[in-house]
Design a protein around this motif. Sequence first.
Motif, PDB file in Angstrom:
ATOM      1  N   PHE A  27       0.762  -1.317   0.039  1.00 42.58           N
ATOM      2  CA  PHE A  27      -0.095  -0.005   0.073  1.00 42.58           C
ATOM      3  C   PHE A  27       0.811   1.335  -0.199  1.00 42.58           C
ATOM      4  N   ALA A  28       1.985   1.285   0.518  1.00 40.23           N
ATOM      5  CA  ALA A  28       2.934   2.386   0.467  1.00 40.23           C
ATOM      6  C   ALA A  28       4.142   2.402  -0.531  1.00 40.23           C
ATOM      7  N   ARG A  29       3.809   1.657  -1.554  1.00 39.63           N
ATOM      8  CA  ARG A  29       4.799   1.859  -2.651  1.00 39.63           C
ATOM      9  C   ARG A  29       5.321   3.167  -3.120  1.00 39.63           C
ATOM     10  N   ARG A  30       4.208   3.960  -3.621  1.00 35.89           N
ATOM     11  CA  ARG A  30       4.274   5.452  -4.116  1.00 35.89           C
ATOM     12  C   ARG A  30       4.964   6.248  -3.188  1.00 35.89           C
ATOM     13  N   GLU A  31       4.574   6.175  -1.825  1.00 33.09           N
ATOM     14  CA  GLU A  31       5.226   7.076  -0.744  1.00 33.09           C
ATOM     15  C   GLU A  31       6.917   6.876  -0.666  1.00 33.09           C
ATOM     16  N   PHE A  32       7.152   5.535  -0.521  1.00 33.26           N
ATOM     17  CA  PHE A  32       8.379   5.280  -0.294  1.00 33.26           C
ATOM     18  C   PHE A  32       9.208   5.493  -1.773  1.00 33.26           C
ATOM     19  N   GLN A  33       8.810   5.929  -2.998  1.00 32.97           N
ATOM     20  CA  GLN A  33       9.441   6.044  -4.011  1.00 32.97           C
ATOM     21  C   GLN A  33      10.059   7.405  -4.132  1.00 32.97           C
ATOM     22  N   ALA A  34       9.281   8.249  -2.952  1.00 34.31           N
ATOM     23  CA  ALA A  34       9.852   9.638  -2.799  1.00 34.31           C
ATOM     24  C   ALA A  34      11.239   9.849  -2.163  1.00 34.31           C
ATOM     25  N   GLN A  35      11.570   8.790  -1.532  1.00 30.46           N
ATOM     26  CA  GLN A  35      12.714   8.586  -0.709  1.00 30.46           C
ATOM     27  C   GLN A  35      13.858   8.143  -1.645  1.00 30.46           C
ATOM     28  N   VAL A  36      13.631   7.427  -2.658  1.00 30.46           N
ATOM     29  CA  VAL A  36      14.651   6.796  -3.861  1.00 30.46           C
ATOM     30  C   VAL A  36      15.607   8.045  -4.553  1.00 30.46           C
ATOM     31  N   PRO A  37      16.774   7.943  -4.192  1.00 29.20           N
ATOM     32  CA  PRO A  37      17.700   9.173  -4.805  1.00 29.20           C
ATOM     33  C   PRO A  37      17.575   9.228  -6.263  1.00 29.20           C
ATOM     34  N   GLU A  38      17.644  10.273  -6.895  1.00 29.19           N
ATOM     35  CA  GLU A  38      17.541  10.405  -8.402  1.00 29.19           C
ATOM     36  C   GLU A  38      18.897   9.648  -8.978  1.00 29.19           C
ATOM     37  N   SER A  39      19.839   9.724  -7.971  1.00 25.70           N
ATOM     38  CA  SER A  39      21.125   9.167  -8.658  1.00 25.70           C
ATOM     39  C   SER A  39      21.350   7.749  -8.812  1.00 25.70           C
ATOM     40  N   LEU A  40      20.542   7.084  -8.115  1.00 22.11           N
ATOM     41  CA  LEU A  40      20.398   5.556  -8.122  1.00 22.11           C
ATOM     42  C   LEU A  40      20.043   5.140  -9.326  1.00 22.11           C
ATOM     43  N   PRO A  41      21.012   4.202 -10.037  1.00 22.24           N
ATOM     44  CA  PRO A  41      20.730   3.791 -11.409  1.00 22.24           C
ATOM     45  C   PRO A  41      19.628   2.742 -11.545  1.00 22.24           C
ATOM     46  N   LEU A  42      18.494   2.596 -10.720  1.00 23.30           N
ATOM     47  CA  LEU A  42      17.396   1.532 -10.683  1.00 23.30           C
ATOM     48  C   LEU A  42      16.042   2.316 -10.797  1.00 23.30           C
ATOM     49  N   ASP A  43      15.080   1.633 -11.388  1.00 21.45           N
ATOM     50  CA  ASP A  43      14.028   2.097 -11.544  1.00 21.45           C
ATOM     51  C   ASP A  43      13.207   2.379  -9.887  1.00 21.45           C
ATOM     52  N   PRO A  44      12.804   3.325  -9.298  1.00 20.46           N
ATOM     53  CA  PRO A  44      12.631   3.582  -8.144  1.00 20.46           C
ATOM     54  C   PRO A  44      11.522   2.465  -7.679  1.00 20.46           C
ATOM     55  N   ASP A  45      10.523   2.052  -8.576  1.00 23.34           N
ATOM     56  CA  ASP A  45       9.833   1.118  -8.062  1.00 23.34           C
ATOM     57  C   ASP A  45      10.397  -0.222  -7.867  1.00 23.34           C
ATOM     58  N   VAL A  46      11.467  -0.605  -8.412  1.00 25.56           N
ATOM     59  CA  VAL A  46      12.178  -1.671  -8.107  1.00 25.56           C
ATOM     60  C   VAL A  46      13.013  -1.695  -7.020  1.00 25.56           C
ATOM     61  N   THR A  47      13.609  -0.519  -6.540  1.00 24.92           N
ATOM     62  CA  THR A  47      14.284  -0.201  -5.367  1.00 24.92           C
ATOM     63  C   THR A  47      13.424  -0.380  -4.072  1.00 24.92           C
ATOM     64  N   VAL A  48      12.280   0.064  -4.504  1.00 27.79           N
ATOM     65  CA  VAL A  48      11.280   0.152  -3.031  1.00 27.79           C
ATOM     66  C   VAL A  48      10.682  -1.445  -3.033  1.00 27.79           C
ATOM     67  N   LEU A  49      10.468  -1.909  -3.835  1.00 30.35           N
ATOM     68  CA  LEU A  49      10.349  -3.483  -3.946  1.00 30.35           C
ATOM     69  C   LEU A  49      11.491  -4.328  -3.225  1.00 30.35           C
ATOM     70  N   ALA A  50      12.647  -4.077  -3.782  1.00 30.67           N
ATOM     71  CA  ALA A  50      13.902  -4.702  -3.079  1.00 30.67           C
ATOM     72  C   ALA A  50      14.268  -4.548  -1.721  1.00 30.67           C
ATOM     73  N   SER A  51      13.948  -2.997  -1.379  1.00 29.23           N
ATOM     74  CA  SER A  51      14.059  -2.803   0.036  1.00 29.23           C
ATOM     75  C   SER A  51      13.204  -3.342   0.884  1.00 29.23           C
ATOM     76  N   GLY A  52      11.999  -3.386   0.345  1.00 31.49           N
ATOM     77  CA  GLY A  52      10.903  -4.045   1.049  1.00 31.49           C
ATOM     78  C   GLY A  52      11.050  -5.687   1.540  1.00 31.49           C
ATOM     79  N   VAL A  53      11.497  -6.249   0.397  1.00 32.77           N
ATOM     80  CA  VAL A  53      11.899  -7.595   0.680  1.00 32.77           C
ATOM     81  C   VAL A  53      13.001  -7.736   1.830  1.00 32.77           C
ATOM     82  N   VAL A  54      14.134  -6.892   1.636  1.00 30.59           N
ATOM     83  CA  VAL A  54      15.225  -6.820   2.783  1.00 30.59           C
ATOM     84  C   VAL A  54      14.751  -6.528   4.023  1.00 30.59           C
ATOM     85  N   GLU A  55      13.843  -5.389   3.997  1.00 35.67           N
ATOM     86  CA  GLU A  55      13.104  -5.266   5.566  1.00 35.67           C
ATOM     87  C   GLU A  55      12.412  -6.437   5.944  1.00 35.67           C
ATOM     88  N   VAL A  56      11.428  -7.198   5.199  1.00 38.14           N
ATOM     89  CA  VAL A  56      10.840  -8.132   5.693  1.00 38.14           C
ATOM     90  C   VAL A  56      11.822  -9.403   6.317  1.00 38.14           C
TER      91      VAL A  56
END
Length: 128
Positions: free
Chosen positions: A27-56
């Motif tokens: 439910f908060a994928r879009r909210e977390f995308q606000a925290q993804v740095p623009e300099s990160l060479p990954l799609d923001p949604d992929v970054t959010v999903l990957a960090s979610g898996v790591v957090e779980v």
Amino acid sequence: MSTTARTIGRLFLGSSLVFAGISHLTFARREFQAQVPESLPLDPDVTVLASGVVEVGLGSALLLARKRRRTVGTIAALFFVAVFPGNVSQWMHQRDGFGLDTDMKRFVRLFFQPALVALALWSTRTRR
């Protein structure tokens, strides 16, 4: 500090990470995308999903690990350090997310990350 206080801290942190990870994935994928740095060479949604898996995974390990608790705490602390640039990016680029809709709120948020690092380390150490 007592072992009970450390246990409560570890259970709180583990539960919070599991919840945050699930919210990254749902439910908060879009909210977390606000925290993804623009300099990160990954799609923001992929970054959010990957960090979610790591957090779980980290949260679950904090809740369940017994023999490797100190190692899990160190890895969790390193994770909090690794995602800190996202918090800085959100502040610098004035991106709203999670009610952080002013520069002051985004700035104050930066001080919570070191507290999370400290809690991850403290709550997974044995009393000396």
